[in-house]
Design a protein around this motif. Structure first.
Motif, PDB file in Angstrom:
ATOM      1  N   ALA A 166       0.827  -1.815   0.397  1.00 54.12           N
ATOM      2  CA  ALA A 166      -0.470  -0.410   0.105  1.00 54.12           C
ATOM      3  C   ALA A 166       0.886   1.447   0.044  1.00 54.12           C
ATOM      4  O   ALA A 166       1.700   1.492   1.022  1.00 54.12           O
ATOM      5  CB  ALA A 166      -0.968   0.243   1.186  1.00 54.12           C
ATOM      6  N   ILE A 167       0.864   2.245  -1.023  1.00 54.45           N
ATOM      7  CA  ILE A 167       1.098   3.628  -0.732  1.00 54.45           C
ATOM      8  C   ILE A 167       0.122   4.281  -0.563  1.00 54.45           C
ATOM      9  O   ILE A 167      -0.458   4.752  -1.080  1.00 54.45           O
ATOM     10  CB  ILE A 167       1.842   3.826  -2.574  1.00 54.45           C
ATOM     11  N   GLY A 168       0.394   4.892   0.657  1.00 54.14           N
ATOM     12  CA  GLY A 168      -0.598   6.134   1.198  1.00 54.14           C
ATOM     13  C   GLY A 168      -0.108   7.782   0.796  1.00 54.14           C
ATOM     14  O   GLY A 168       0.849   8.017   0.834  1.00 54.14           O
ATOM     15  N   VAL A 169      -1.465   8.429   0.793  1.00 50.51           N
ATOM     16  CA  VAL A 169      -1.362   9.512   0.185  1.00 50.51           C
ATOM     17  C   VAL A 169      -2.325  10.893   1.325  1.00 50.51           C
ATOM     18  O   VAL A 169      -3.632  10.253   1.896  1.00 50.51           O
ATOM     19  CB  VAL A 169      -2.172  10.011  -1.175  1.00 50.51           C
ATOM     20  N   VAL A 170      -1.163  11.946   2.070  1.00 53.91           N
ATOM     21  CA  VAL A 170      -2.076  12.237   2.854  1.00 53.91           C
ATOM     22  C   VAL A 170      -1.494  13.674   2.956  1.00 53.91           C
ATOM     23  O   VAL A 170      -0.534  13.884   1.424  1.00 53.91           O
ATOM     24  CB  VAL A 170      -1.340  11.517   4.451  1.00 53.91           C
ATOM     25  N   SER A 171      -2.172  14.520   3.039  1.00 56.83           N
ATOM     26  CA  SER A 171      -1.905  16.151   3.576  1.00 56.83           C
ATOM     27  C   SER A 171      -0.996  16.972   4.454  1.00 56.83           C
ATOM     28  O   SER A 171      -1.065  17.707   4.336  1.00 56.83           O
ATOM     29  CB  SER A 171      -3.173  16.943   2.918  1.00 56.83           C
ATOM     30  N   ASP A 172      -0.762  16.010   5.046  1.00 55.62           N
ATOM     31  CA  ASP A 172       0.081  15.969   6.037  1.00 55.62           C
ATOM     32  C   ASP A 172       1.023  15.419   7.102  1.00 55.62           C
ATOM     33  O   ASP A 172       0.265  14.019   7.151  1.00 55.62           O
ATOM     34  CB  ASP A 172      -0.896  16.730   7.701  1.00 55.62           C
ATOM     35  N   GLU A 173       2.037  15.690   7.616  1.00 55.65           N
ATOM     36  CA  GLU A 173       3.450  14.960   8.008  1.00 55.65           C
ATOM     37  C   GLU A 173       3.167  13.974   9.524  1.00 55.65           C
ATOM     38  O   GLU A 173       3.521  13.122   9.180  1.00 55.65           O
ATOM     39  CB  GLU A 173       4.037  15.907   8.286  1.00 55.65           C
ATOM     40  N   SER A 174       1.710  14.825   9.561  1.00 52.22           N
ATOM     41  CA  SER A 174       1.478  14.204  11.137  1.00 52.22           C
ATOM     42  C   SER A 174       0.578  13.280  10.573  1.00 52.22           C
ATOM     43  O   SER A 174      -0.084  11.771  12.037  1.00 52.22           O
ATOM     44  CB  SER A 174      -0.051  15.259  11.530  1.00 52.22           C
ATOM     45  N   ARG A 175      -0.101  13.230   9.596  1.00 53.53           N
ATOM     46  CA  ARG A 175      -0.975  11.693   9.404  1.00 53.53           C
ATOM     47  C   ARG A 175       0.219  10.199   8.739  1.00 53.53           C
ATOM     48  O   ARG A 175      -0.058   8.904   8.185  1.00 53.53           O
ATOM     49  CB  ARG A 175      -1.665  11.581   8.624  1.00 53.53           C
ATOM     50  N   ARG A 176       1.836  10.398   9.152  1.00 49.22           N
ATOM     51  CA  ARG A 176       2.219   9.638   8.283  1.00 49.22           C
ATOM     52  C   ARG A 176       2.439   8.376   8.983  1.00 49.22           C
ATOM     53  O   ARG A 176       2.596   7.241   8.837  1.00 49.22           O
ATOM     54  CB  ARG A 176       3.805   9.807   7.722  1.00 49.22           C
ATOM     55  N   ASP A 177       2.480   8.490  10.397  1.00 47.16           N
ATOM     56  CA  ASP A 177       2.552   7.148  10.991  1.00 47.16           C
ATOM     57  C   ASP A 177       1.476   6.546  11.962  1.00 47.16           C
ATOM     58  O   ASP A 177       1.937   5.764  11.566  1.00 47.16           O
ATOM     59  CB  ASP A 177       3.074   8.658  12.929  1.00 47.16           C
ATOM     60  N   HIS A 178       0.197   7.428  11.445  1.00 45.92           N
ATOM     61  CA  HIS A 178      -0.823   6.574  11.569  1.00 45.92           C
ATOM     62  C   HIS A 178      -0.890   5.262  10.621  1.00 45.92           C
ATOM     63  O   HIS A 178      -0.916   4.062  10.648  1.00 45.92           O
ATOM     64  CB  HIS A 178      -1.730   7.481  11.640  1.00 45.92           C
ATOM     65  N   VAL A 179      -0.643   6.191   9.183  1.00 48.91           N
ATOM     66  CA  VAL A 179      -0.563   5.298   7.840  1.00 48.91           C
ATOM     67  C   VAL A 179       0.414   3.991   7.779  1.00 48.91           C
ATOM     68  O   VAL A 179       0.198   2.513   7.788  1.00 48.91           O
ATOM     69  CB  VAL A 179      -0.391   5.718   6.211  1.00 48.91           C
ATOM     70  N   VAL A 180       1.645   4.460   8.381  1.00 46.57           N
ATOM     71  CA  VAL A 180       3.014   3.460   7.947  1.00 46.57           C
ATOM     72  C   VAL A 180       1.867   2.676   9.241  1.00 46.57           C
ATOM     73  O   VAL A 180       2.152   1.394   9.251  1.00 46.57           O
ATOM     74  CB  VAL A 180       3.970   4.245   8.555  1.00 46.57           C
ATOM     75  N   SER A 181       1.799   3.334  10.278  1.00 50.43           N
ATOM     76  CA  SER A 181       1.443   1.682  10.883  1.00 50.43           C
ATOM     77  C   SER A 181       0.667   0.896  10.805  1.00 50.43           C
ATOM     78  O   SER A 181       0.670  -0.690  11.467  1.00 50.43           O
ATOM     79  CB  SER A 181       0.791   2.371  12.810  1.00 50.43           C
ATOM     80  N   LEU A 182      -0.473   0.724   9.766  1.00 52.55           N
ATOM     81  CA  LEU A 182      -1.553   0.253   9.803  1.00 52.55           C
ATOM     82  C   LEU A 182      -0.362  -0.050   8.573  1.00 52.55           C
ATOM     83  O   LEU A 182      -1.272  -1.896   8.200  1.00 52.55           O
ATOM     84  CB  LEU A 182      -2.549   1.347   9.030  1.00 52.55           C
ATOM     85  N   GLY A 183       0.212  -0.338   8.110  1.00 51.03           N
ATOM     86  CA  GLY A 183       1.555  -1.160   6.996  1.00 51.03           C
ATOM     87  C   GLY A 183       1.132  -0.724   5.700  1.00 51.03           C
ATOM     88  O   GLY A 183       2.111  -1.754   5.123  1.00 51.03           O
TER      89      GLY A 183
END
Ligand code: NDP
Length: 429
Positions: A245-262
């Motif tokens: 999965a390659i996730g797109v976000v708009s804020d760095e504060s959301r990065r860790d959440h997406v990485v933590s999901l795999g």
């Protein structure tokens, strides 16, 4: 008869704590009537035709009659309700006013919920008073070929409860079709149980419901809004399937959440400027400059997937602002699957890339009961986390919608307390 928690762990009072005295006509929110006693009236957040707009003004608490059930229906006491975009669209009255669909005098939004079976219709056999359930929002009339052996999501009678019906779950009680009930994963709290079904099952159908484009091990999937409700579910499903999965976000504060999901990688869309409708392809200069910007975004994907490895599936929902890019970055023979156009419905694409590279553009909407059950099992087996982010009180339900509308919410799915009064409690036996 009852499977209700008799130990009072904060969600359902044990028997002595049921409202005492003679049964009442109307109970305060959070006050639990004697099991199976249905008050004549209930509190609900109502939208009326004359006040579409900002959820904070469109939704107002009123007292209404408790819904009456038919032979195939179930009345559920709502313990907690999920917050999702259906409530925003219903408040705004776009893309279509719910009143133009169901014609009722008022609309109670709420398409995700968890609660306790309070009354069952004569023909309901699988559920009984006291069962703890989560609610899915697909309704249909069940009597056409698509519902009987086909795909119920293609049935003309298919409708979204709480958006296309007037009786959703921002209320103490809700009427549902018995097929809307699913067993509540008992390791979850009420609010966790209420928050995930709509986004999870929609993501499930998008990723596994359109063969031959189903996610397979080793594939690459680009997920827009990866920290959002849909995105958080999609990242987990892709990962569970052994794909990247390659996730797109708009804020760095959301990065860790997406990485933590795999997620294998995360891209911040704010670092790119290729958003909006496709420029006029006959305007060579503007188009050329645009394509340079798109290729830069494509290279960011390759940094995660490896040079030349385009994504097999693009998981789309922002719509107008991202759609042309989604259509470029999908691989030859790949699929762009979309379930919404949150930023606008004028979807544009360069058609040449679609036909010569034989890409599939696939609309997707919610899920069939079969897919819903399969997805819910993944939660019951603790393979998928509902990603509950924020919990709101009953009084804060419109504010929660406003937050979501403004894209100011925390990563994951949100829920509000209704008859449950304590967010962290489960009600296991
Ligand atoms: P969320 O708000 O939880 O997530 C959406 C995400 O989209 C945000 O987190 C945001 O992430 C991202 N986003 C917002 N604006 C843009 C933009 N301009 N460009 C790219 N990304 C953007 O909402 P949901 O995931 O619950 O729902 C998303 C949409 O899907 C809604 O329109 C909803 O109605 C629809 N939907 C449709 C269903 C169906 O059955 N058809 C079912 C469920 C949802 P970030 O800013 O970090 O990029």
């Amino acid at each position: 008869m009852s499977k209700i928690n008799q130990e009072n762990r904060g969600c359902v009072p044990s028997a002595p704590n049921y409202a005492g005295g003679a049964p009442k006509d109307l109970y305060e929110v959070g006050e639990i009537p004697p099991l199976g006693h249905t008050p004549e009236r209930m509190y609900a957040w109502l939208i009326r035709r004359g006040r579409h707009g900002d959820p904070e003004t469109a939704m107002q608490i009123e007292v209404v009659d408790t819904p009456k059930i038919g032979p195939d229906d179930v009345l559920v006491m709502i313990m907690a309700a999920g917050i999702n975009y259906n409530g925003i669209w219903a408040a705004l009255g776009t893309p279509v006013s719910p009143f133009d669909i169901h014609g009722a005098s008022h609309h109670i939004a709420g398409s995700d919920g968890a609660g306790i079976v309070w009354a069952v219709g004569d023909r309901v056999k699988r559920w009984k008073v006291g069962d703890e359930v989560v609610l899915q929002s697909h309704q249909d009339d069940g009597d056409d070929p698509e519902c009987n052996g086909g795909d119920p999501m293609l049935s003309a009678s298919q409708r979204a409860w709480g958006y296309e019906t007037p009786d959703g779950c921002f209320a103490q009680f809700a009427r549902v079709q018995s097929r809307q009930l699913l067993p509540r994963p008992t390791h979850l709290t009420w609010v966790e149980s209420a928050c995930y079904i709509l986004t999870l099952v929609t993501a499930y159908r998008m990723l596994f419901g359109h063969p031959p484009h189903v996610v397979r091990p080793g594939q690459n999937v680009l997920v827009w809004g990866a920290a959002g409700g849909l995105g958080s579910m999609a990242i987990q499903l892709v990962t569970l399937a052994g794909a990247n999965a390659i996730g797109v976000v708009s804020d760095e504060s959301r990065r860790d959440h997406v990485v933590s999901l795999g997620a294998k990688g995360v891209i911040n869309r704010k670092e790119f400027d290729c958003w909006g409708r496709l420029p006029d392809v006959d305007d060579g200069a503007a188009y050329g400059a645009y394509m340079k910007r798109v290729r830069r975004f494509g290279r960011a994907i390759w940094e995660i997937t490896g040079k030349g490895n385009d994504v097999d599936i693009v998981f789309e929902h922002p719509g107008e602002v991202t759609f042309p890019v989604s259509c470029f970055v999908a691989r030859r023979g790949g699929m762009v699957v979309f379930c919404a156009g949150s930023s606008g419905y004028n979807l544009t694409m360069d058609a040449r890339f679609i036909w010569t590279r034989q890409k599939r553009i696939q609309g997707s909407h919610y899920a069939s009961l079969y897919q819903i059950c399969a997805a819910n099992r993944l939660v019951t087996e603790r393979r998928i986390d509902p990603c509950l982010s924020e919990v709101f009180t009953w009084n804060e339900i419109p504010r929660a919608h406003k937050k979501m509308w403004r894209n100011q919410h925390q990563p994951g799915n949100m829920a509000a307390l209704v008859q449950a009064t304590v967010a962290q409690s489960t009600s296991q036996f």
